[in-house]
Design a protein around this motif. Structure first.
Motif, PDB file in Angstrom:
ATOM      1  N   GLY A  34       1.325  -1.324  -0.041  1.00 43.05           N
ATOM      2  CA  GLY A  34       0.215   0.225  -0.532  1.00 43.05           C
ATOM      3  C   GLY A  34       1.267   1.082  -0.267  1.00 43.05           C
ATOM      4  O   GLY A  34       1.177   1.310  -0.412  1.00 43.05           O
ATOM      5  N   ILE A  35       0.833   2.168   1.088  1.00 46.15           N
ATOM      6  CA  ILE A  35       0.864   3.510   1.148  1.00 46.15           C
ATOM      7  C   ILE A  35       2.870   3.565   1.801  1.00 46.15           C
ATOM      8  O   ILE A  35       3.384   4.328   0.713  1.00 46.15           O
ATOM      9  CB  ILE A  35       0.714   4.409   1.896  1.00 46.15           C
ATOM     10  CG1 ILE A  35      -1.144   3.977   1.661  1.00 46.15           C
ATOM     11  CG2 ILE A  35       1.027   5.402   2.161  1.00 46.15           C
ATOM     12  CD1 ILE A  35      -2.090   5.442   2.317  1.00 46.15           C
ATOM     13  N   GLY A  36       2.947   2.783   2.657  1.00 47.93           N
ATOM     14  CA  GLY A  36       4.181   2.599   2.037  1.00 47.93           C
ATOM     15  C   GLY A  36       5.216   1.938   1.361  1.00 47.93           C
ATOM     16  O   GLY A  36       6.072   2.203   1.257  1.00 47.93           O
ATOM     17  N   ARG A  55       6.648  -6.337   9.659  1.00 47.94           N
ATOM     18  CA  ARG A  55       6.820  -7.985  10.348  1.00 47.94           C
ATOM     19  C   ARG A  55       7.117  -8.876   9.434  1.00 47.94           C
ATOM     20  O   ARG A  55       7.961  -9.815   9.381  1.00 47.94           O
ATOM     21  CB  ARG A  55       5.261  -8.624  10.688  1.00 47.94           C
ATOM     22  CG  ARG A  55       4.821  -7.429  11.944  1.00 47.94           C
ATOM     23  CD  ARG A  55       3.897  -8.085  12.112  1.00 47.94           C
ATOM     24  NE  ARG A  55       3.113  -7.800  10.880  1.00 47.94           N
ATOM     25  CZ  ARG A  55       1.787  -7.424  11.087  1.00 47.94           C
ATOM     26  NH1 ARG A  55       0.620  -8.046  11.939  1.00 47.94           N
ATOM     27  NH2 ARG A  55       1.003  -7.517   9.804  1.00 47.94           N
ATOM     28  N   LEU A  82       6.259  -3.961  15.408  1.00 52.82           N
ATOM     29  CA  LEU A  82       5.335  -2.123  15.831  1.00 52.82           C
ATOM     30  C   LEU A  82       4.927  -2.756  17.021  1.00 52.82           C
ATOM     31  O   LEU A  82       4.661  -0.999  17.621  1.00 52.82           O
ATOM     32  CB  LEU A  82       5.683  -1.073  15.023  1.00 52.82           C
ATOM     33  CG  LEU A  82       6.577  -1.241  14.082  1.00 52.82           C
ATOM     34  CD1 LEU A  82       6.148   0.034  13.039  1.00 52.82           C
ATOM     35  CD2 LEU A  82       7.786  -0.399  14.711  1.00 52.82           C
ATOM     36  N   SER A  83       3.457  -3.621  17.124  1.00 59.25           N
ATOM     37  CA  SER A  83       3.471  -3.708  18.121  1.00 59.25           C
ATOM     38  C   SER A  83       3.954  -4.003  19.750  1.00 59.25           C
ATOM     39  O   SER A  83       2.581  -4.241  20.487  1.00 59.25           O
ATOM     40  CB  SER A  83       1.725  -4.435  18.219  1.00 59.25           C
ATOM     41  OG  SER A  83       2.259  -6.280  18.078  1.00 59.25           O
ATOM     42  N   ALA A 107       3.452   2.492   9.324  1.00 63.55           N
ATOM     43  CA  ALA A 107       2.647   1.054   9.273  1.00 63.55           C
ATOM     44  C   ALA A 107       0.921   1.449  10.284  1.00 63.55           C
ATOM     45  O   ALA A 107       0.847   2.408  11.153  1.00 63.55           O
ATOM     46  CB  ALA A 107       3.357   0.417  10.373  1.00 63.55           C
ATOM     47  N   VAL A 129      -0.138   0.337  16.771  1.00 66.35           N
ATOM     48  CA  VAL A 129       1.020   0.452  16.129  1.00 66.35           C
ATOM     49  C   VAL A 129       0.278   1.253  15.688  1.00 66.35           C
ATOM     50  O   VAL A 129       1.285   2.531  15.068  1.00 66.35           O
ATOM     51  CB  VAL A 129       0.308  -0.719  14.907  1.00 66.35           C
ATOM     52  CG1 VAL A 129       1.261  -0.302  13.987  1.00 66.35           C
ATOM     53  CG2 VAL A 129       0.720  -1.914  15.418  1.00 66.35           C
ATOM     54  N   VAL A 156       1.572   9.193   9.008  1.00 67.82           N
ATOM     55  CA  VAL A 156       0.503   8.726   8.370  1.00 67.82           C
ATOM     56  C   VAL A 156      -0.881   8.845   9.035  1.00 67.82           C
ATOM     57  O   VAL A 156      -0.603   8.095   9.795  1.00 67.82           O
ATOM     58  CB  VAL A 156       0.542   7.597   7.003  1.00 67.82           C
ATOM     59  CG1 VAL A 156      -0.515   7.161   6.498  1.00 67.82           C
ATOM     60  CG2 VAL A 156       1.791   7.407   6.966  1.00 67.82           C
ATOM     61  N   SER A 158      -5.309   9.822   8.198  1.00 71.44           N
ATOM     62  CA  SER A 158      -6.654   9.622   7.454  1.00 71.44           C
ATOM     63  C   SER A 158      -7.387  10.940   8.045  1.00 71.44           C
ATOM     64  O   SER A 158      -7.526  11.151   8.697  1.00 71.44           O
ATOM     65  CB  SER A 158      -6.819   8.020   8.091  1.00 71.44           C
ATOM     66  OG  SER A 158      -8.483   7.737   7.395  1.00 71.44           O
ATOM     67  N   PHE A 208      -5.003  -2.871   3.105  1.00 67.29           N
ATOM     68  CA  PHE A 208      -5.596  -2.276   4.259  1.00 67.29           C
ATOM     69  C   PHE A 208      -6.787  -2.984   4.918  1.00 67.29           C
ATOM     70  O   PHE A 208      -7.467  -3.426   5.892  1.00 67.29           O
ATOM     71  CB  PHE A 208      -5.473  -1.062   4.445  1.00 67.29           C
ATOM     72  CG  PHE A 208      -6.302  -0.023   5.877  1.00 67.29           C
ATOM     73  CD1 PHE A 208      -5.377   0.037   6.848  1.00 67.29           C
ATOM     74  CD2 PHE A 208      -7.515   0.319   5.587  1.00 67.29           C
ATOM     75  CE1 PHE A 208      -5.561   1.252   7.879  1.00 67.29           C
ATOM     76  CE2 PHE A 208      -8.120   1.100   6.529  1.00 67.29           C
ATOM     77  CZ  PHE A 208      -7.095   0.868   7.663  1.00 67.29           C
TER      78      PHE A 208
HETATM   79  N1  LIG Z   1      -5.900   2.553   2.319  1.00 67.21           N
HETATM   80  C1  LIG Z   1      -6.628   3.460   3.398  1.00 67.21           C
HETATM   81  O1  LIG Z   1      -7.593   3.227   2.473  1.00 67.21           O
HETATM   82  C2  LIG Z   1      -5.636   3.754   4.525  1.00 67.21           C
HETATM   83  C3  LIG Z   1      -6.629   5.178   4.403  1.00 67.21           C
HETATM   84  C4  LIG Z   1      -5.986   6.266   5.481  1.00 67.21           C
HETATM   85  C5  LIG Z   1      -4.726   6.462   5.818  1.00 67.21           C
HETATM   86  N2  LIG Z   1      -4.614   4.645   5.770  1.00 67.21           N
HETATM   87  C6  LIG Z   1      -3.253   4.682   6.604  1.00 67.21           C
HETATM   88  O2  LIG Z   1      -2.811   4.282   5.452  1.00 67.21           O
HETATM   89  C7  LIG Z   1      -1.074   3.589   6.321  1.00 67.21           C
HETATM   90  C8  LIG Z   1      -0.697   2.755   5.537  1.00 67.21           C
HETATM   91  O3  LIG Z   1      -2.450   2.066   4.984  1.00 67.21           O
HETATM   92  P1  LIG Z   1      -2.274   0.657   4.204  1.00 67.21           P
HETATM   93  O4  LIG Z   1      -3.430   1.230   3.316  1.00 67.21           O
HETATM   94  O5  LIG Z   1      -1.059   1.283   3.110  1.00 67.21           O
HETATM   95  O6  LIG Z   1      -1.745  -0.304   5.002  1.00 67.21           O
HETATM   96  P2  LIG Z   1      -1.456  -2.212   4.254  1.00 67.21           P
HETATM   97  O7  LIG Z   1      -1.428  -1.965   2.670  1.00 67.21           O
HETATM   98  O8  LIG Z   1      -2.139  -2.956   4.718  1.00 67.21           O
HETATM   99  O9  LIG Z   1       0.360  -2.367   4.730  1.00 67.21           O
HETATM  100  C9  LIG Z   1       0.159  -2.082   5.465  1.00 67.21           C
HETATM  101  C10 LIG Z   1       1.929  -1.819   5.879  1.00 67.21           C
HETATM  102  O10 LIG Z   1       1.828  -2.177   7.195  1.00 67.21           O
HETATM  103  C11 LIG Z   1       3.069  -3.214   7.812  1.00 67.21           C
HETATM  104  N3  LIG Z   1       2.938  -3.698   9.334  1.00 67.21           N
HETATM  105  C12 LIG Z   1       1.384  -4.179   9.668  1.00 67.21           C
HETATM  106  N4  LIG Z   1       0.891  -3.976  10.875  1.00 67.21           N
HETATM  107  C13 LIG Z   1       2.456  -4.274  11.237  1.00 67.21           C
HETATM  108  C14 LIG Z   1       3.184  -3.669  12.653  1.00 67.21           C
HETATM  109  N5  LIG Z   1       2.572  -4.363  13.583  1.00 67.21           N
HETATM  110  N6  LIG Z   1       4.633  -4.169  12.450  1.00 67.21           N
HETATM  111  C15 LIG Z   1       5.243  -3.608  11.692  1.00 67.21           C
HETATM  112  N7  LIG Z   1       4.200  -3.447  10.633  1.00 67.21           N
HETATM  113  C16 LIG Z   1       3.137  -3.503  10.233  1.00 67.21           C
HETATM  114  C17 LIG Z   1       2.334  -4.509   6.704  1.00 67.21           C
HETATM  115  O11 LIG Z   1       3.288  -5.762   6.642  1.00 67.21           O
HETATM  116  P3  LIG Z   1       3.442  -6.501   7.550  1.00 67.21           P
HETATM  117  O12 LIG Z   1       2.040  -7.204   7.040  1.00 67.21           O
HETATM  118  O13 LIG Z   1       4.131  -7.750   7.255  1.00 67.21           O
HETATM  119  O14 LIG Z   1       4.340  -6.626   8.640  1.00 67.21           O
HETATM  120  C18 LIG Z   1       2.752  -3.654   5.592  1.00 67.21           C
HETATM  121  O15 LIG Z   1       3.813  -3.257   5.422  1.00 67.21           O
HETATM  122  C19 LIG Z   1      -2.089   3.205   7.815  1.00 67.21           C
HETATM  123  O16 LIG Z   1      -1.599   4.125   8.564  1.00 67.21           O
HETATM  124  C20 LIG Z   1      -3.563   3.829   7.284  1.00 67.21           C
HETATM  125  O17 LIG Z   1      -4.259   3.856   8.634  1.00 67.21           O
HETATM  126  C21 LIG Z   1      -4.842   3.993   5.021  1.00 67.21           C
END
Ligand SMILES: NC(=O)c1ccc[n+]([C@@H]2O[C@H](COP(=O)([O-])OP(=O)(O)OC[C@H]3O[C@@H](n4cnc5c(N)ncnc54)[C@H](OP(=O)(O)O)[C@@H]3O)[C@@H](O)[C@H]2O)c1
Length: 282
Positions: A34-36, A55, A82-83, A107, A129, A156, A158, A208
């Motif tokens: 995703g965003i990361g 992770r 990170l938890s 994350a 987290v 990050v 929202s 996500f």
């Molecule tokens: N997608 C959306 O619609 C949206 C909207 C608003 C805000 N956001 C925010 O944007 C950020 C990124 O979201 P995303 O949508 O890109 O999420 P994502 O696609 O689910 O990716 C999450 C990333 O974080 C890692 N991660 C998850 N739990 C973790 C942990 N306990 N320790 C270390 N790494 C961890 C995952 O890898 P592993 O599983 O290998 O750890 C993965 O690289 C978040 O803060 C989210 O709240 C997202």
């Protein structure tokens, strides 16, 4: 386009003209999806060296190798949960031992369980987290940045952080904390040459929602953002010295609505939206 957050390079004196230019290094959490992941790709494309955190160690290693090969940068995996305290400590140690120019606290997660039905462990996991790790990593990165009078932190958040539009969920509260924390810390470090930005995306294509088990099939296409566009908006806003970034004009309008609509009306809207998406289980 290059990343607009680097300090202006100093003109090299004649005697050291042969020296390689100073490398910039960024640490990105949640960097494999995703965003990361979009941050990692964009920064590598702009020539940044990277330390990437997630992770799943195998997925992280593979991604770092691909970035190194494609962009000729140093991409180093740092597998950490990170938890957990030990996971956060290992990233804190890394932030203290190397001169990072940019930290992206990305994350984060949501739950698909309303507060009355979730366990306290699930809620604590989300907060560990989304909030706790963000605070600790920011705390670890800032002293070096302040001493060097140069550095950037993107936390990050929202659009959900602007109002309680998801009844019974801890998620918006965690993201509201990220906005206020970033703005507050940003105010205190600006005079030391350090910038802090709260990035507030709307719905963004990523893993996500499926990770949380949230069915997004009824969400219209026009509401979705693409992660590379979110990253581009964030870096532009950081370059402009803004403290909050809301990518996309539709979400800018929505946030304006959320900030200026009377609370009673906003509550009614929130409840209706929750019922319409079939998520009003409490
Ligand atoms: N997608 C959306 O619609 C949206 C909207 C608003 C805000 N956001 C925010 O944007 C950020 C990124 O979201 P995303 O949508 O890109 O999420 P994502 O696609 O689910 O990716 C999450 C990333 O974080 C890692 N991660 C998850 N739990 C973790 C942990 N306990 N320790 C270390 N790494 C961890 C995952 O890898 P592993 O599983 O290998 O750890 C993965 O690289 C978040 O803060 C989210 O709240 C997202």
């Amino acid at each position: 386009m290059t990343t607009p957050v680097a300090a202006t390079p100093q003109a090299a004196p004649a005697a050291t003209a042969q020296k390689a230019p100073r490398r910039r290094t960024a640490l990105v959490t949640g960097a494999t999806a995703g965003i990361g992941k979009a941050f990692a790709v964009r920064l590598a494309n702009d020539g940044w060296d990277l330390v990437l955190v997630a992770r799943d160690a195998a997925r992280l290693d593979e991604f770092c190798q691909a970035l190194t090969q494609t962009y000729s940068v140093r991409a180093t995996p740092l597998s950490a949960d990170l938890s957990t305290s030990s996971g956060v400590e290992s990233v804190e140690a890394r932030l203290r031992e190397e001169a990072f120019e940019l930290l992206v606290n990305n994350a984060g997660l949501s739950l698909n369980t309303p507060f009355l039905k979730s366990s306290v462990e699930q809620e604590e996991y989300l907060l560990s987290v989304n909030v706790h790790a963000v605070m600790r990593l920011t705390h670890a990165a800032l002293p070096g940045m302040v001493t060097r009078r140069s550095g950037n932190i993107i936390n990050v958040s929202s659009v959900a952080g602007f109002a309680a539009t998801m009844p019974g969920s801890t998620y918006p509260a965690s993201k509201a904390w990220v906005i206020h924390f970033s703005e507050s810390v940003g105010l205190s470090v600006a005079r030391h040459g350090v910038k802090v930005l709260a990035l507030c995306p709307g719905f963004t294509r990523s893993e996500f929602h499926s990770r949380a088990g949230i069915d997004m099939s009824k969400t219209p296409n026009w509401l979705w953002l693409q992660a590379p566009n979110v990253v581009d908006a964030a870096l532009k806003d950081l370059g402009k010295g803004r403290s909050v970034s809301v990518p996309g004009w539709k979400y800018k309008v929505l946030v304006g609505f959320m900030r200026h609509t009377p609370t009673r009306l906003l509550r009614r809207f929130a409840r209706t939206a929750r019922v319409r998406t079939g998520r009003d289980t409490e």
